[in-house]
Enzyme design. Sequence first.
Site, PDB file in Angstrom:
ATOM      1  CG  HIS A 188      -6.824  12.740 -10.368  1.00  7.23           C
ATOM      2  ND1 HIS A 188      -6.832  11.800  -9.353  1.00  7.23           N
ATOM      3  CD2 HIS A 188      -7.717  13.679 -10.006  1.00  7.23           C
ATOM      4  CE1 HIS A 188      -7.701  12.154  -8.429  1.00  7.23           C
ATOM      5  NE2 HIS A 188      -8.249  13.294  -8.792  1.00  7.23           N
ATOM      6  CG  ASP A 219      -1.970   1.061   1.181  1.00  6.77           C
ATOM      7  OD1 ASP A 219      -2.058   1.755   0.152  1.00  6.77           O
ATOM      8  OD2 ASP A 219      -2.715   1.213   2.164  1.00  6.77           O
ATOM      9  CG  ASN A 265      -3.980  11.399  -7.090  1.00 10.07           C
ATOM     10  OD1 ASN A 265      -3.446  11.495  -8.187  1.00 10.07           O
ATOM     11  ND2 ASN A 265      -4.556  10.284  -6.678  1.00 10.07           N
ATOM     12  CG  ASP A 286      -2.760   3.925  -2.755  1.00  9.03           C
ATOM     13  OD1 ASP A 286      -3.688   3.139  -2.468  1.00  9.03           O
ATOM     14  OD2 ASP A 286      -2.323   4.764  -1.942  1.00  9.03           O
TER      15      ASP A 286
END
Length: 216
Positions: A96, A83, A91, A126
């Site tokens: 993005h 992760d 972001n 992610d």
Amino acid sequence: RHDGSKFWAGLRTKPVDLADRTLGTIWIVSDIEDQRAVRQQLEWSATHDALTGLANRNAFEQQAQRLVATRPGSLPAALVFLDLDRFKPVNDTAGHLVGDLMLLTVATAIAAHVRTGDLVARMGGDEFALLLEDCPPDVAMAIAEEVRRAVTEVAVPSTHGPLSVGASVGVAALQADVATVNDWLQAADAACYAAKSAGRDTVRAAPMDRRSAGGA
């Protein structure tokens, strides 16, 4: 073709006259390259992530299921769950498009630091995962650490300067008490959560089943 190149074709035949086969046969050759390309794209999309080109969650779980179903012959094996840390600010700060570039660059870095034959997947958002076959726990931990380090070295340029992320990584060996792929994923996810709780950007292993480890 006239230039000697080959193409995929559909071939149909029918007699000139059903009552008199000696009159010969009509052969109809149809170029089906476009249809074949569309079918291949659909097949690829069913098993791959469109952004990174990695395997998608569905393909990953199918391969993991094969290992769960073929124990003990599939042992040793491990599942690694990653992760990304500090991805949301990428972001939020750069947008993005830069976020997508970060995910693509991270995917490339991960794939470059695994063994030939290891499966790398983007599980969504992610989150990434590795499926390591024929891999003892100590080797899985070493691969996970190498991948974590590679992710931290990624730098994506932006108008705000170079952007970077980290990775919290959980490793779960395939054990005797793992009944389903979901159980295996949950073990790796719990180890990943432990890595985040330990300060992020680190690797943690799920507890070993003593029976699988040869304990009493």
